[in-house]
Design a protein around this motif. Structure first.
Motif, PDB file in Angstrom:
ATOM      1  N   GLN A  38      -0.944  -0.452 -10.463  1.00 37.92           N
ATOM      2  CA  GLN A  38      -0.286   0.837 -10.246  1.00 37.92           C
ATOM      3  C   GLN A  38       1.189   0.769 -10.637  1.00 37.92           C
ATOM      4  N   ASP A  39       1.816  -0.346 -10.345  1.00 36.42           N
ATOM      5  CA  ASP A  39       3.244  -0.498 -10.615  1.00 36.42           C
ATOM      6  C   ASP A  39       3.539  -0.566 -12.098  1.00 36.42           C
ATOM      7  N   ARG A  40       2.664  -1.239 -12.876  1.00 37.16           N
ATOM      8  CA  ARG A  40       3.007  -1.581 -14.254  1.00 37.16           C
ATOM      9  C   ARG A  40       2.133  -0.957 -15.347  1.00 37.16           C
ATOM     10  N   PHE A  41       0.871  -0.678 -15.052  1.00 29.23           N
ATOM     11  CA  PHE A  41      -0.056  -0.442 -16.156  1.00 29.23           C
ATOM     12  C   PHE A  41      -0.837   0.866 -16.127  1.00 29.23           C
ATOM     13  N   GLY A  42      -1.033   1.474 -14.982  1.00 31.72           N
ATOM     14  CA  GLY A  42      -1.846   2.681 -14.927  1.00 31.72           C
ATOM     15  C   GLY A  42      -1.801   3.313 -13.556  1.00 31.72           C
ATOM     16  N   ASP A  43      -2.837   4.061 -13.232  1.00 31.83           N
ATOM     17  CA  ASP A  43      -2.906   4.771 -11.958  1.00 31.83           C
ATOM     18  C   ASP A  43      -4.123   4.311 -11.162  1.00 31.83           C
ATOM     19  N   VAL A  44      -3.902   3.924  -9.919  1.00 31.78           N
ATOM     20  CA  VAL A  44      -5.009   3.671  -8.999  1.00 31.78           C
ATOM     21  C   VAL A  44      -5.346   4.995  -8.330  1.00 31.78           C
ATOM     22  N   ARG A  84       0.836  -1.205   0.000  1.00 31.87           N
ATOM     23  CA  ARG A  84       0.000   0.000   0.000  1.00 31.87           C
ATOM     24  C   ARG A  84       0.866   1.248   0.000  1.00 31.87           C
ATOM     25  N   ASP A  85       1.942   1.217   0.782  1.00 28.24           N
ATOM     26  CA  ASP A  85       2.874   2.348   0.784  1.00 28.24           C
ATOM     27  C   ASP A  85       3.531   2.506  -0.585  1.00 28.24           C
ATOM     28  N   LEU A  86       3.922   1.393  -1.186  1.00 31.46           N
ATOM     29  CA  LEU A  86       4.537   1.443  -2.504  1.00 31.46           C
ATOM     30  C   LEU A  86       3.564   2.005  -3.538  1.00 31.46           C
ATOM     31  N   ARG A  87       2.317   1.584  -3.438  1.00 28.59           N
ATOM     32  CA  ARG A  87       1.307   2.059  -4.393  1.00 28.59           C
ATOM     33  C   ARG A  87       1.108   3.561  -4.272  1.00 28.59           C
ATOM     34  N   ALA A  88       1.108   4.059  -3.042  1.00 28.54           N
ATOM     35  CA  ALA A  88       0.885   5.491  -2.828  1.00 28.54           C
ATOM     36  C   ALA A  88       2.043   6.335  -3.349  1.00 28.54           C
ATOM     37  N   SER A  89       3.239   5.769  -3.336  1.00 30.79           N
ATOM     38  CA  SER A  89       4.418   6.554  -3.715  1.00 30.79           C
ATOM     39  C   SER A  89       4.847   6.347  -5.168  1.00 30.79           C
TER      40      SER A  89
END
Length: 224
Positions: A194-200, A15-20
């Motif tokens: 979020q990491d690879r394809f788009g934005d959450v 979750r932290d990784l996704r936010a940053s």
């Protein structure tokens, strides 16, 4: 001895990784895509309380999209024969058994019922792009961004997101408007997308954006 993973810590970490994670950013001509919010996938015996919540959030988002003149597209799983399913779903028990044409389970949930101006695209596998008219429709509408909602986050939503990214669409996945009764799979898939394809993105962020699009549209109408 192999070190044991603390999955609570792991979920907090992703979750932290996704936010940053760096953002791709939105496009200028979005469309909202509603993935498989059919009775087969929203009223089955394994759903939890999160399904009704996701449907309610999505209904609010759809009202805002229509008010802004943003196209709304429903993807629905419709099979002329259960033999049309991919091999794994023919071998294993699957909710797709309820998706044969004419079965009431294929109906879109009344919580997010389509309006006459909306578009409906039938599909037979997880991705909304595989052997469907979705890409052609998006091109006809002049869309450069897909705003993703629906179920399941780790299945049909993710598969459609991946194929949208491969076609160079900007992709915004609205977190509160996606549902997955496999809670861990859904959480991991949000990070993966979020990491690879788009934005959450959050529903609040998207609602504010749609309100801005609606205001711009109103000003353009007055200027004419």
């Amino acid at each position: 001895m192999t070190e044991q993973i603390d999955w609570n810590d792991e979920v907090a970490r992703i979750r932290d990784l996704r936010a940053s994670r760096a953002r791709v950013g939105p496009g200028s001509r979005p469309a909202v895509v509603v993935v498989d919010f059919q009775k087969a996938f929203t009223e089955h015996e394994h759903i939890g309380p999160g399904t009704a919540v996701a449907l309610a959030h999505t209904a609010e988002l759809l009202r805002a999209a229509r008010a802004a003149g943003v196209p709304v597209i429903y993807l629905v799983m419709i099979l002329d024969s259960l033999d049309d399913r991919m091999l794994a779903q023919r071998v294993r028990s699957s909710l797709t058994e309820r998706c044969e044409r004419g079965d009431p389970w294929t109906d879109i949930s009344p919580a997010v019922a389509p309006e006459p101006s909306d578009h409906i695209v039938e599909k037979t596998v997880a991705s909304g792009f595989y052997n469907t008219r979705l890409h052609d429709l998006l091109q006809e509408l002049g869309v450069d961004e897909v705003v993703m909602t629906g179920t399941s986050t780790s299945g049909c939503v993710r598969a459609t997101v991946v194929d949208a990214a491969y076609r160079d669409y900007r992709v915004s996945i609205v977190e509160e408007c996606c549902d997955d009764f496999r809670a861990l799979s859904g959480e991991v898939s949000l990070w993966d997308m979020q990491d690879r394809f788009g934005d959450v993105v959050s529903k609040r962020w998207m609602l504010d954006r749609l309100a801005s699009i609606a205001a711009d549209r109103e000003q353009e109408a007055v200027a004419r």
